[in-house]
Design an enzyme around this catalytic site. Sequence first.
Site, PDB file in Angstrom:
ATOM      1  N   ALA A  33       0.835  -1.198   0.000  1.00 20.96           N
ATOM      2  CA  ALA A  33       0.000   0.000   0.000  1.00 20.96           C
ATOM      3  C   ALA A  33       0.869   1.247   0.000  1.00 20.96           C
ATOM      4  O   ALA A  33       1.795   1.365   0.804  1.00 20.96           O
ATOM      5  CB  ALA A  33      -0.903  -0.005   1.225  1.00 20.96           C
ATOM      6  N   HIS A  49     -10.800  -0.521   1.308  1.00 15.29           N
ATOM      7  CA  HIS A  49      -9.940  -1.437   0.551  1.00 15.29           C
ATOM      8  C   HIS A  49      -9.567  -2.640   1.407  1.00 15.29           C
ATOM      9  O   HIS A  49      -9.609  -3.782   0.939  1.00 15.29           O
ATOM     10  CB  HIS A  49      -8.671  -0.709   0.098  1.00 15.29           C
TER      11      HIS A  49
END
Length: 166
Positions: A33, A49
Amino acid sequence: MAVILITGGARSGKSLHAETRTRALGPNPVYIATAQAWDAEMAARIAQHRDRRGPDWHLIEAPLDLCAALDLCGADPALIDCLTLWLGNLMHHDRDWAAEVERLCAALAARTAPVVLVTNEVGMGIVPDNALARAFRDAQGTLNQRVARIADEVEFVVSGLPMRVK
């Protein structure tokens, strides 16, 4: 080795498609990420997410050093989401983004395990009205071209539908 670049507009379905592709590449997927929660709205997006992915992903947070994050993945398939936020982070921290792009491309070329990368197409709209936004748009276009050049596959996602480009 497979380098797969997934590109498209904002909210086009890129991330969901990239997650599906990464899961198909092998067990123990790693999610790298690049987002940082600068405000409550972004924190909510990040949580959304995470919830969608579920618990079977190993998470590495790497807002700046994608090469180090890839090293931590070993032989597991990796998903980098996303290059656009990574580039913004580099520019925000006054890093030499062009040198970092070259480092990333070298790391991708040397990697023996599959990696999927998500990026945005930001140059398909109007010309931004300020120099910083134009510099970002231009840098994003350069980044996308460099990664696409070395990628084994490139897909463009529009309205949730992937189209094979390369």
